[in-house]
Scaffold this active site. Structure first.
Site, PDB file in Angstrom:
ATOM      1  CG  ASP A 269      -8.542  -2.945  -3.081  1.00 23.79           C
ATOM      2  OD1 ASP A 269      -9.748  -2.836  -2.843  1.00 23.79           O
ATOM      3  OD2 ASP A 269      -7.807  -1.996  -3.330  1.00 23.79           O
TER       4      ASP A 269
ATOM      5  CG  HIS B 120      -2.075   0.961   1.056  1.00 18.60           C
ATOM      6  ND1 HIS B 120      -1.984   2.297   1.344  1.00 18.60           N
ATOM      7  CD2 HIS B 120      -3.332   0.752   0.586  1.00 18.60           C
ATOM      8  CE1 HIS B 120      -3.147   2.867   1.079  1.00 18.60           C
ATOM      9  NE2 HIS B 120      -3.979   1.972   0.619  1.00 18.60           N
TER      10      HIS B 120
HETATM   11  N1  CMC Z   1       4.266  -7.544  -5.304  1.00 20.62           N
HETATM   12  C1  CMC Z   1       5.623  -7.676  -5.393  1.00 20.62           C
HETATM   13  N2  CMC Z   1       6.500  -6.717  -5.030  1.00 20.62           N
HETATM   14  C2  CMC Z   1       5.997  -5.566  -4.579  1.00 20.62           C
HETATM   15  C3  CMC Z   1       4.598  -5.352  -4.477  1.00 20.62           C
HETATM   16  C4  CMC Z   1       3.730  -6.388  -4.838  1.00 20.62           C
HETATM   17  N3  CMC Z   1       2.395  -6.234  -4.741  1.00 20.62           N
HETATM   18  N4  CMC Z   1       4.382  -4.098  -3.996  1.00 20.62           N
HETATM   19  C5  CMC Z   1       5.577  -3.564  -3.817  1.00 20.62           C
HETATM   20  N5  CMC Z   1       6.566  -4.433  -4.158  1.00 20.62           N
HETATM   21  C6  CMC Z   1       8.016  -4.226  -4.009  1.00 20.62           C
HETATM   22  C7  CMC Z   1       8.572  -3.282  -5.051  1.00 20.62           C
HETATM   23  O1  CMC Z   1       9.009  -3.962  -6.202  1.00 20.62           O
HETATM   24  C8  CMC Z   1       9.702  -2.636  -4.295  1.00 20.62           C
HETATM   25  O2  CMC Z   1      10.766  -3.572  -4.250  1.00 20.62           O
HETATM   26  P1  CMC Z   1      12.312  -3.029  -4.186  1.00 20.62           P
HETATM   27  O3  CMC Z   1      12.424  -2.283  -2.916  1.00 20.62           O
HETATM   28  O4  CMC Z   1      13.127  -4.280  -4.220  1.00 20.62           O
HETATM   29  O5  CMC Z   1      12.489  -2.182  -5.412  1.00 20.62           O
HETATM   30  C9  CMC Z   1       9.165  -2.526  -2.867  1.00 20.62           C
HETATM   31  O6  CMC Z   1       8.204  -3.596  -2.746  1.00 20.62           O
HETATM   32  C10 CMC Z   1       8.496  -1.184  -2.576  1.00 20.62           C
HETATM   33  O7  CMC Z   1       7.482  -0.997  -3.552  1.00 20.62           O
HETATM   34  P2  CMC Z   1       6.961   0.408  -4.091  1.00 20.62           P
HETATM   35  O8  CMC Z   1       6.481   0.236  -5.481  1.00 20.62           O
HETATM   36  O9  CMC Z   1       7.974   1.461  -3.825  1.00 20.62           O
HETATM   37  O10 CMC Z   1       5.729   0.680  -3.160  1.00 20.62           O
HETATM   38  P3  CMC Z   1       4.650   1.758  -3.455  1.00 20.62           P
HETATM   39  O11 CMC Z   1       4.266   2.337  -2.150  1.00 20.62           O
HETATM   40  O12 CMC Z   1       5.092   2.696  -4.487  1.00 20.62           O
HETATM   41  O13 CMC Z   1       3.456   0.913  -4.082  1.00 20.62           O
HETATM   42  C11 CMC Z   1       1.423  -0.237  -4.372  1.00 20.62           C
HETATM   43  C12 CMC Z   1       2.306   0.595  -3.419  1.00 20.62           C
HETATM   44  C13 CMC Z   1       0.074  -0.445  -3.711  1.00 20.62           C
HETATM   45  C14 CMC Z   1       1.204   0.550  -5.674  1.00 20.62           C
HETATM   46  C15 CMC Z   1       2.159  -1.573  -4.648  1.00 20.62           C
HETATM   47  O14 CMC Z   1       2.402  -2.231  -3.446  1.00 20.62           O
HETATM   48  C16 CMC Z   1       1.359  -2.466  -5.594  1.00 20.62           C
HETATM   49  O15 CMC Z   1       1.500  -2.332  -6.803  1.00 20.62           O
HETATM   50  N6  CMC Z   1       0.536  -3.418  -5.043  1.00 20.62           N
HETATM   51  C17 CMC Z   1      -0.277  -4.280  -5.856  1.00 20.62           C
HETATM   52  C18 CMC Z   1      -1.505  -3.549  -6.351  1.00 20.62           C
HETATM   53  C19 CMC Z   1      -2.551  -3.332  -5.275  1.00 20.62           C
HETATM   54  O16 CMC Z   1      -2.901  -4.227  -4.524  1.00 20.62           O
HETATM   55  N7  CMC Z   1      -3.081  -2.095  -5.204  1.00 20.62           N
HETATM   56  C20 CMC Z   1      -4.150  -1.751  -4.258  1.00 20.62           C
HETATM   57  C21 CMC Z   1      -3.653  -0.866  -3.188  1.00 20.62           C
HETATM   58  S1  CMC Z   1      -4.913  -0.538  -1.967  1.00 20.62           S
HETATM   59  C22 CMC Z   1      -5.961   0.569  -2.758  1.00 20.62           C
HETATM   60  C23 CMC Z   1      -6.666   1.513  -1.828  1.00 20.62           C
HETATM   61  O17 CMC Z   1      -6.316   1.693  -0.679  1.00 20.62           O
HETATM   62  O18 CMC Z   1      -7.626   2.125  -2.301  1.00 20.62           O
END
Ligand code: CMC
Length: 429
Positions: free
Chosen positions: A364, A306
């Site tokens: 989700d 998240h």
């Molecule tokens: N699966 C695998 N690796 C992940 C995932 C995941 N779902 N999420 C983050 N990572 C890894 C990412 O590759 C990074 O690794 P490294 O440090 O080695 O480069 C690390 O974890 C940090 O990730 P980030 O992209 O910097 O995290 P973020 O805060 O930018 O992204 C997110 C948050 C929700 C976009 C992401 O976790 C994601 O894409 N999750 C899957 C999609 C999802 O479930 N979205 C719904 C969110 S809840 C919606 C709401 O509240 O309304």
């Protein structure tokens, strides 16, 4: 007064920006006078560090995993409250007394039906439309039907429009589904609860009443409560920005729905089920886990991680319990999709990659599974999110409209295009 000094090192000119404190959360630097004093704007694409308004409605602490509606922890509301009571709380700031709740429930009941003329709109949609596009259209069209409450400067009109929206969203949503599957529209019933009514509009037919279970109603009720508001997210900010131009709330909310539709916002619960379907078999999980962890593979474990909640998503904790309860009761535990989901959850929670990065299941992950277990079609998942969020949108809109100095929202920009140049006639280019 505490201030932050901002100095332009080129000119040596500086200014004091007041530091403002909220009740919870980081303090903010009030830089409204920046342009006047130093002739500069702030640059904050995607509003990563900008508080766009002050609000009394919802508070989130992403590091501590806290979510409060009007000060009440989400855990307590999910445990003890109903969706309609949460609506009252978000709209008016306090929990209702028994009498207030009865009046509110009756008021909502008075607005659950749609003008019959509005029903004809559905026939204009293509047979395979996405229900979110129908929702955008029909909610936008509400303003041409309810002229008796068009004066947004009148608090009574504002309130009536808000109640109408909350009351009609389930009807609009269920109608979209019934149109797409070729079933007759089912009229709302006021003798049953908000959630039961939605389910009967979705699933009953003239020749077969729909019978629901207590656990199904509870699961959906909790899902709606958890999605009711989430402070200044993209769709809510859209509603506020549209509202700042003094547009009618139905148009503003139509904009909010359009924003929610995006896969980066409301579409994640749908993505979870698509991922589970793609995995297809429990034996494929290890292979997929490796893909989720592979930096060269863009596939992510949907429903994990998240942007704001970095330790855990408090909504996920709540919805996980009800999700497990529901799966046990519906005896779906042996169905492949749910088996895969539960196994993914187990493995990811024990896997170093996910633990190290604090990647926990988010709301989700479970809401997708719940909706799927309730036989809600995949294309209706984001619609259900929109039904729950409708109160958040109108509560935030009402709060903004009650401000003394409502000013149209107008972000600025850093222009990086061509510098001034002269027009050249086409034959000379
Ligand atoms: N699966 C695998 N690796 C992940 C995932 C995941 N779902 N999420 C983050 N990572 C890894 C990412 O590759 C990074 O690794 P490294 O440090 O080695 O480069 C690390 O974890 C940090 O990730 P980030 O992209 O910097 O995290 P973020 O805060 O930018 O992204 C997110 C948050 C929700 C976009 C992401 O976790 C994601 O894409 N999750 C899957 C999609 C999802 O479930 N979205 C719904 C969110 S809840 C919606 C709401 O509240 O309304």
């Amino acid at each position: 007064m505490n201030t932050v000094t901002i100095t332009d090192n080129r000119t040596g000119k500086s200014m004091e920006c007041p530091i403002k404190q909220g009740v919870h959360g980081p303090d903010v630097i009030d830089c409204q006078a920046l342009y006047k004093e130093l002739g500069m704007f702030t640059f904050d694409p995607a509003f990563m560090t900008t508080a766009s308004c002050s609000s009394k409605i919802t508070f989130i602490d992403g590091d501590k995993g806290i979510l409060l509606y009007r000060g009440y922890p989400i855990e307590q509301l999910a445990e003890n409250s109903s969706y309609l009571e949460v609506c009252y709380l978000l709209l008016y700031g306090e929990l209702p007394t028994q009498t207030e709740m009865e009046v509110f429930t009756t008021d909502i009941g008075q607005h659950t039906m749609l003008n019959e003329g509005l029903l004809r709109f559905y026939n204009g949609f293509r047979h395979n439309s996405h229900p979110m596009s129908m929702l955008v259209g029909v909610v936008g069209a509400l303003s041409s039907y309810y002229y008796d409450a068009m004066d947004i400067t009148n608090p009574e009109h504002r309130n009536r429009s808000s109640l109408r929206l909350i009351a009609k969203m389930p009807t609009i949503a269920a109608n979209s589904h019934n149109y797409l599957v070729g079933r007759p529209y089912v009229y709302p019933r006021n003798d049953i609860g908000y959630v039961e009514n939605f389910l009967q509009m979705m699933f009953s037919t003239p020749n077969r009443p729909y019978e629901t279970t207590k656990i199904a109603v509870k699961a959906l009720e909790i899902m709606l409560i958890l999605h009711a508001d989430h402070e200044q997210n993209a769709s809510t900010s859209t509603v506020r920005l549209a509202g700042s131009s003094q547009a009618h709330p139905f148009s503003c909310v139509a904009g909010g729905i359009a924003t929610l539709w995006g896969p980066a916002h409301g579409g994640a619960n749908e993505a979870v089920i698509r991922m589970l379907q793609e995995i297809g078999d429990i034996n494929n999980i290890p292979k997929y886990i490796e893909r989720f962890k592979d930096k060269n593979d863009p596939t992510r474990l949907m429903g994990f991680g998240h942007r704001v909640y970095k330790n855990y998503d408090p909504r996920a904790k709540i919805i996980r319990n009800i999700c497990h309860e529901l799966l046990n009761e519906l005896d779906t535990a042996n169905q492949p999709l749910f088996k895969i989901a539960m196994e993914l959850e187990r493995i990811a929670l024990e896997d170093d990659y996910f633990i190290k990065r604090k990647l926990y299941p988010n709301v989700d992950f479970y809401s997708g599974i719940i909706l799927s277990a309730l036989n809600i079609p995949l294309n209706m998942f984001t619609v259900l999110f929109a039904v729950g969020r409708s109160v958040g949108w109108v509560a935030q809109w009402m709060e903004m409209m009650n401000e003394e100095n409502l000013r149209i929202g107008r972000p600025r920009q850093l222009y990086v295009g061509a510098s001034k140049r002269d027009y050249i006639p086409v034959n000379k280019r």
